[in-house]
Design a protein around this motif. Sequence first.
Motif, PDB file in Angstrom:
ATOM      1  N   VAL B  99      23.600  43.641  13.806  1.00 56.94           N
ATOM      2  CA  VAL B  99      23.624  42.690  14.918  1.00 56.94           C
ATOM      3  C   VAL B  99      22.880  41.436  14.493  1.00 56.94           C
ATOM      4  O   VAL B  99      22.376  41.337  13.367  1.00 56.94           O
ATOM      5  CB  VAL B  99      22.982  43.298  16.192  1.00 56.94           C
ATOM      6  CG1 VAL B  99      23.730  44.571  16.610  1.00 56.94           C
ATOM      7  CG2 VAL B  99      21.489  43.586  15.973  1.00 56.94           C
ATOM      8  N   SER B 100      22.790  40.470  15.403  1.00 56.99           N
ATOM      9  CA  SER B 100      22.064  39.244  15.096  1.00 56.99           C
ATOM     10  C   SER B 100      20.577  39.407  15.413  1.00 56.99           C
ATOM     11  O   SER B 100      20.218  39.962  16.462  1.00 56.99           O
ATOM     12  CB  SER B 100      22.637  38.098  15.930  1.00 56.99           C
ATOM     13  OG  SER B 100      21.701  37.023  15.967  1.00 56.99           O
ATOM     14  N   ALA B 101      19.726  38.905  14.526  1.00 55.63           N
ATOM     15  CA  ALA B 101      18.277  38.966  14.782  1.00 55.63           C
ATOM     16  C   ALA B 101      17.921  38.213  16.049  1.00 55.63           C
ATOM     17  O   ALA B 101      16.941  38.529  16.716  1.00 55.63           O
ATOM     18  CB  ALA B 101      17.497  38.387  13.599  1.00 55.63           C
ATOM     19  N   GLY B 102      18.723  37.236  16.392  1.00 51.80           N
ATOM     20  CA  GLY B 102      18.477  36.447  17.596  1.00 51.80           C
ATOM     21  C   GLY B 102      18.728  37.218  18.879  1.00 51.80           C
ATOM     22  O   GLY B 102      18.479  36.694  19.969  1.00 51.80           O
ATOM     23  N   ASP B 103      19.191  38.454  18.749  1.00 54.92           N
ATOM     24  CA  ASP B 103      19.396  39.307  19.924  1.00 54.92           C
ATOM     25  C   ASP B 103      18.484  40.529  19.901  1.00 54.92           C
ATOM     26  O   ASP B 103      18.777  41.551  20.526  1.00 54.92           O
ATOM     27  CB  ASP B 103      20.867  39.758  20.003  1.00 54.92           C
ATOM     28  CG  ASP B 103      21.806  38.585  20.252  1.00 54.92           C
ATOM     29  OD1 ASP B 103      21.377  37.605  20.887  1.00 54.92           O
ATOM     30  OD2 ASP B 103      22.969  38.638  19.790  1.00 54.92           O
ATOM     31  N   VAL B 104      17.379  40.422  19.136  1.00 57.55           N
ATOM     32  CA  VAL B 104      16.447  41.552  19.026  1.00 57.55           C
ATOM     33  C   VAL B 104      15.078  41.151  19.598  1.00 57.55           C
ATOM     34  O   VAL B 104      14.396  40.283  19.044  1.00 57.55           O
ATOM     35  CB  VAL B 104      16.287  42.016  17.563  1.00 57.55           C
ATOM     36  CG1 VAL B 104      15.263  43.162  17.476  1.00 57.55           C
ATOM     37  CG2 VAL B 104      17.637  42.450  16.987  1.00 57.55           C
ATOM     38  N   LEU B 105      14.703  41.775  20.680  1.00 60.86           N
ATOM     39  CA  LEU B 105      13.376  41.562  21.259  1.00 60.86           C
ATOM     40  C   LEU B 105      12.322  42.309  20.434  1.00 60.86           C
ATOM     41  O   LEU B 105      12.591  43.384  19.907  1.00 60.86           O
ATOM     42  CB  LEU B 105      13.306  42.090  22.696  1.00 60.86           C
ATOM     43  CG  LEU B 105      14.193  41.400  23.741  1.00 60.86           C
ATOM     44  CD1 LEU B 105      14.184  42.208  25.047  1.00 60.86           C
ATOM     45  CD2 LEU B 105      13.708  39.968  23.995  1.00 60.86           C
ATOM     46  N   VAL B 106      11.143  41.715  20.328  1.00 64.89           N
ATOM     47  CA  VAL B 106      10.030  42.359  19.618  1.00 64.89           C
ATOM     48  C   VAL B 106       8.820  42.418  20.550  1.00 64.89           C
ATOM     49  O   VAL B 106       8.512  41.440  21.241  1.00 64.89           O
ATOM     50  CB  VAL B 106       9.664  41.585  18.332  1.00 64.89           C
ATOM     51  CG1 VAL B 106       8.507  42.281  17.594  1.00 64.89           C
ATOM     52  CG2 VAL B 106      10.884  41.451  17.413  1.00 64.89           C
ATOM     53  N   CYS B 107       8.145  43.566  20.558  1.00 70.27           N
ATOM     54  CA  CYS B 107       6.908  43.740  21.340  1.00 70.27           C
ATOM     55  C   CYS B 107       5.849  44.366  20.436  1.00 70.27           C
ATOM     56  O   CYS B 107       6.155  45.266  19.645  1.00 70.27           O
ATOM     57  CB  CYS B 107       7.110  44.706  22.510  1.00 70.27           C
ATOM     58  SG  CYS B 107       8.288  44.157  23.744  1.00 70.27           S
ATOM     59  N   SER B 108       4.612  43.905  20.572  1.00 67.54           N
ATOM     60  CA  SER B 108       3.506  44.501  19.828  1.00 67.54           C
ATOM     61  C   SER B 108       2.337  44.718  20.769  1.00 67.54           C
ATOM     62  O   SER B 108       2.138  43.966  21.721  1.00 67.54           O
ATOM     63  CB  SER B 108       3.060  43.583  18.678  1.00 67.54           C
ATOM     64  OG  SER B 108       4.103  43.401  17.736  1.00 67.54           O
ATOM     65  N   THR B 109       1.532  45.732  20.486  1.00 69.80           N
ATOM     66  CA  THR B 109       0.328  45.970  21.288  1.00 69.80           C
ATOM     67  C   THR B 109      -0.752  46.590  20.414  1.00 69.80           C
ATOM     68  O   THR B 109      -0.451  47.334  19.482  1.00 69.80           O
ATOM     69  CB  THR B 109       0.642  46.874  22.505  1.00 69.80           C
ATOM     70  OG1 THR B 109      -0.555  47.052  23.264  1.00 69.80           O
ATOM     71  CG2 THR B 109       1.153  48.227  22.072  1.00 69.80           C
ATOM     72  N   GLY B 110      -1.972  46.234  20.710  1.00 70.79           N
ATOM     73  CA  GLY B 110      -3.103  46.714  19.913  1.00 70.79           C
ATOM     74  C   GLY B 110      -4.141  45.620  19.847  1.00 70.79           C
ATOM     75  O   GLY B 110      -4.236  44.793  20.743  1.00 70.79           O
ATOM     76  N   LEU B 111      -4.902  45.592  18.770  1.00 73.37           N
ATOM     77  CA  LEU B 111      -6.012  44.645  18.644  1.00 73.37           C
ATOM     78  C   LEU B 111      -5.512  43.236  18.297  1.00 73.37           C
ATOM     79  O   LEU B 111      -4.673  43.067  17.413  1.00 73.37           O
ATOM     80  CB  LEU B 111      -6.964  45.145  17.557  1.00 73.37           C
ATOM     81  CG  LEU B 111      -8.307  44.430  17.410  1.00 73.37           C
ATOM     82  CD1 LEU B 111      -9.152  44.552  18.668  1.00 73.37           C
ATOM     83  CD2 LEU B 111      -9.067  45.009  16.216  1.00 73.37           C
ATOM     84  N   ILE B 112      -6.032  42.230  18.997  1.00 71.93           N
ATOM     85  CA  ILE B 112      -5.745  40.837  18.671  1.00 71.93           C
ATOM     86  C   ILE B 112      -6.356  40.514  17.305  1.00 71.93           C
ATOM     87  O   ILE B 112      -7.448  40.963  16.988  1.00 71.93           O
ATOM     88  CB  ILE B 112      -6.324  39.904  19.752  1.00 71.93           C
ATOM     89  CG1 ILE B 112      -5.561  40.096  21.071  1.00 71.93           C
ATOM     90  CG2 ILE B 112      -6.284  38.441  19.316  1.00 71.93           C
ATOM     91  CD1 ILE B 112      -6.134  39.287  22.225  1.00 71.93           C
ATOM     92  N   GLY B 113      -5.631  39.748  16.512  1.00 69.87           N
ATOM     93  CA  GLY B 113      -6.131  39.364  15.194  1.00 69.87           C
ATOM     94  C   GLY B 113      -5.627  40.294  14.092  1.00 69.87           C
ATOM     95  O   GLY B 113      -5.813  40.007  12.912  1.00 69.87           O
ATOM     96  N   VAL B 114      -4.974  41.398  14.475  1.00 69.11           N
ATOM     97  CA  VAL B 114      -4.414  42.321  13.476  1.00 69.11           C
ATOM     98  C   VAL B 114      -2.946  41.968  13.262  1.00 69.11           C
ATOM     99  O   VAL B 114      -2.153  41.994  14.203  1.00 69.11           O
ATOM    100  CB  VAL B 114      -4.543  43.793  13.943  1.00 69.11           C
ATOM    101  CG1 VAL B 114      -3.728  44.712  13.040  1.00 69.11           C
ATOM    102  CG2 VAL B 114      -6.007  44.200  13.951  1.00 69.11           C
ATOM    103  N   GLY B 115      -2.561  41.629  12.031  1.00 66.65           N
ATOM    104  CA  GLY B 115      -1.185  41.257  11.756  1.00 66.65           C
ATOM    105  C   GLY B 115      -1.019  40.747  10.331  1.00 66.65           C
ATOM    106  O   GLY B 115      -0.220  39.845  10.080  1.00 66.65           O
ATOM    107  N   GLY B 116      -1.740  41.321   9.410  1.00 63.38           N
ATOM    108  CA  GLY B 116      -1.660  40.909   8.010  1.00 63.38           C
ATOM    109  C   GLY B 116      -0.551  41.626   7.244  1.00 63.38           C
ATOM    110  O   GLY B 116       0.364  42.206   7.826  1.00 63.38           O
ATOM    111  N   GLN B 117      -0.639  41.578   5.924  1.00 67.10           N
ATOM    112  CA  GLN B 117       0.411  42.135   5.068  1.00 67.10           C
ATOM    113  C   GLN B 117       0.587  43.641   5.305  1.00 67.10           C
ATOM    114  O   GLN B 117       1.710  44.135   5.384  1.00 67.10           O
ATOM    115  CB  GLN B 117       0.059  41.883   3.590  1.00 67.10           C
ATOM    116  CG  GLN B 117       1.162  42.307   2.614  1.00 67.10           C
ATOM    117  CD  GLN B 117       2.395  41.431   2.735  1.00 67.10           C
ATOM    118  OE1 GLN B 117       2.311  40.214   2.695  1.00 67.10           O
ATOM    119  NE2 GLN B 117       3.556  42.057   2.903  1.00 67.10           N
ATOM    120  N   ASP B 118      -0.512  44.350   5.415  1.00 68.19           N
ATOM    121  CA  ASP B 118      -0.431  45.795   5.618  1.00 68.19           C
ATOM    122  C   ASP B 118       0.282  46.105   6.926  1.00 68.19           C
ATOM    123  O   ASP B 118       1.144  46.995   6.982  1.00 68.19           O
ATOM    124  CB  ASP B 118      -1.865  46.382   5.624  1.00 68.19           C
ATOM    125  CG  ASP B 118      -1.849  47.879   5.812  1.00 68.19           C
ATOM    126  OD1 ASP B 118      -1.303  48.570   4.939  1.00 68.19           O
ATOM    127  OD2 ASP B 118      -2.394  48.362   6.831  1.00 68.19           O
TER     128      ASP B 118
END
Lengths: 385, 385
Positions: B99-118
């Motif tokens: 499908v198109s990436a433009g039709d994929v919703l993304v949600c994240s939850t957890g600690l703010i500031g966490v989102g690096g390479q790992d």
Amino acid sequence: MSVTNAAGFVAAGVVAGLKSTGKNDVALVQNLGPNKAAAVVFTSNRAKANPIIWSQQVIGDGIVEAIVLNSGGANCYTGAFGFQTTHATAEAVAEGLGVSAGDVLVCSTGLIGVGGQDFRDKVIGGVATAIPALNDDGGHDAALAIMTTDSKPKEAVVQGAGWSVGGMAKGAGMLAPGLATMLVVITTDALLSSADLDAALRSATRVTFDRLDSDGCMSTNDQVSLLSSGASGVSPSLEVFTAAVTAVCADLAAQLQADAEGASHNISIETINAASEDDAVEVGRSVARNNLFKAAVFGNDPNWGRVLAAIGTTTAEFDPYDVDVTMNGVRVCRSGEPDRPADDVDLTPRATHVLIDLKVGTATATILTNDLTHDYVHENSAYSS
Amino acid sequence: MSVTNAAGFVAAGVVAGLKSTGKNDVALVQNLGPNKAAAVVFTSNRAKANPIIWSQQVIGDGIVEAIVLNSGGANCYTGAFGFQTTHATAEAVAEGLGVSAGDVLVCSTGLIGVGGQDFRDKVIGGVATAIPALNDDGGHDAALAIMTTDSKPKEAVVQGAGWSVGGMAKGAGMLAPGLATMLVVITTDALLSSADLDAALRSATRVTFDRLDSDGCMSTNDQVSLLSSGASGVSPSLEVFTAAVTAVCADLAAQLQADAEGASHNISIETINAASEDDAVEVGRSVARNNLFKAAVFGNDPNWGRVLAAIGTTTAEFDPYDVDVTMNGVRVCRSGEPDRPADDVDLTPRATHVLIDLKVGTATATILTNDLTHDYVHENSAYSS
């Protein structure tokens, strides 16, 4: 000291039996003049206690002869009987001092809903005991009498050139703008009109008590009074006088913060480079009221994400991705990205500094608050206040 | 169940290594159609996480093919790299599903500031694991994967005539209007347009999630999504459909309240006879955010004075001396005076009801909140979330 430091004032603090501990619980401060000018700032809570309603009438003409204060009962939401109690208290003071009841301020603090016959009898009895006890060194006794959950009395004095300003305060919980659960009496022997006192007091409280937001809760009984005896015969400039009153208020506010119920951290939230002072205050207050942030500080956790989440709920002008946050000297967030590691931040000292750089203007403001602790929950769940 | 109850949806919940506990932490829900209409309500916090910024673009055309959610990191305040991670996550889903990436919703939850390479590697790895695991009974696994400090997954289903609405939710702290720390996915096989879905969802969240105010804190990552597959071929009336979505949201909101971090009471604050619904909401929210009131409930202390003090800080139309307050069926304050003794109130049940009668109009609203407990302080000081 405190309210009796300035010439022209006598005070007393006595045991009236309102406190189960048998400690001082009724205070009386009399202005011997020759000036009798005064100004008062009241709670902005629309649910006003009987003493507030009474005192708002008293201050109408800017003349105050005396102020009587009690702990051990707020006399709020106690119906017509409660208002009559306030009136009778002022009458008792007036009769004893030979002044008009309409020139007697009344303050009460304690549990809402307490103000029945027993309360009335004890307060009136306390007035009878206090009047002969009035003396020019009674300020400390008076400061003790207005304490509730305070662990210590709060007093402050600033010396001018031939005049002084002194004050006492109580308040340990329910501290929030609108001067919450705060009773403050400030006296001066400088000679000023009611209008000038009012201007000085409003200017001072705006940047001191109104920026102390311990727990976001606003009381029904707050009253900050400023009385001038003029006994020094000196009339300082309004600017100089306002600075002195502000210094006394700032000192007392810091003492209130330091003694806030159950707190383990005194947190200063300094917002800089805001578009306006109102923005800086709104941002600081939003952080100060964020329970998650306050609990994190209690745990010595420099959780800056909660600071940003709190800022994001305001209407202040800022770019969420161009904000810096510094905690105790360590910049943990720069332009909305992690900067130095949170582990570098030492939050163990009681004094905690949070610096928020909004990068949009030049205005600044500091809000004082406390952390959210087990002891806060304990004191406010186990103690009916 | 839940998001896979309605026909036309498959889901999966897998272990991606984001949670140190080794539990499910990436969820994927795909809409197989034939309808691909959707609506989303986002946090009103101005500090928005990367997945919010991304998903706001996705929902622009009202078409959604899939939604991917992770716990174990909020990907908020993680800079340009963090946004690229969200984008890459959507691309990975899109490539795997064709499908198109433009039709994929993304949600994240957890600690703010966490989102690096790992974080990025693990989320993308989780997507690769989830795609082959998609199945029409995967709703429960997905509900498990979005949990953070939740003690249990939250799922609900309402059956219509030939169609159904089902949903899952996570959220245990930072619950406040603006859908705080809340991720919700609702699916239906009823056939509706994006515009109707949007109307139904906004109507439902306004009286459910927006009236859940556990701790006054608003998150940066909240997202409530509603997806329609149309697989039932049935188009219910908007009124009937909205009622079903509202019922699912109310069920999930009650589950969120019941599982709020550290809470020992579920408090319903019902304001009646208000001049307007806005007034009733403002009054209820003010009480719900009063730490002193919340601590008193924790201590089973029916301290109605704190309720009145909180009402007094609002702009709602009312006479402070003509308000009734009833706690768990006992009217403790009548027209601003003490009524039945506080000792008659039993606050030991977890379900707590506070009824505020403003006596000025006919509007009503109920706000759901929790008490302020030692465990709340503990969880939010000891756990970096």
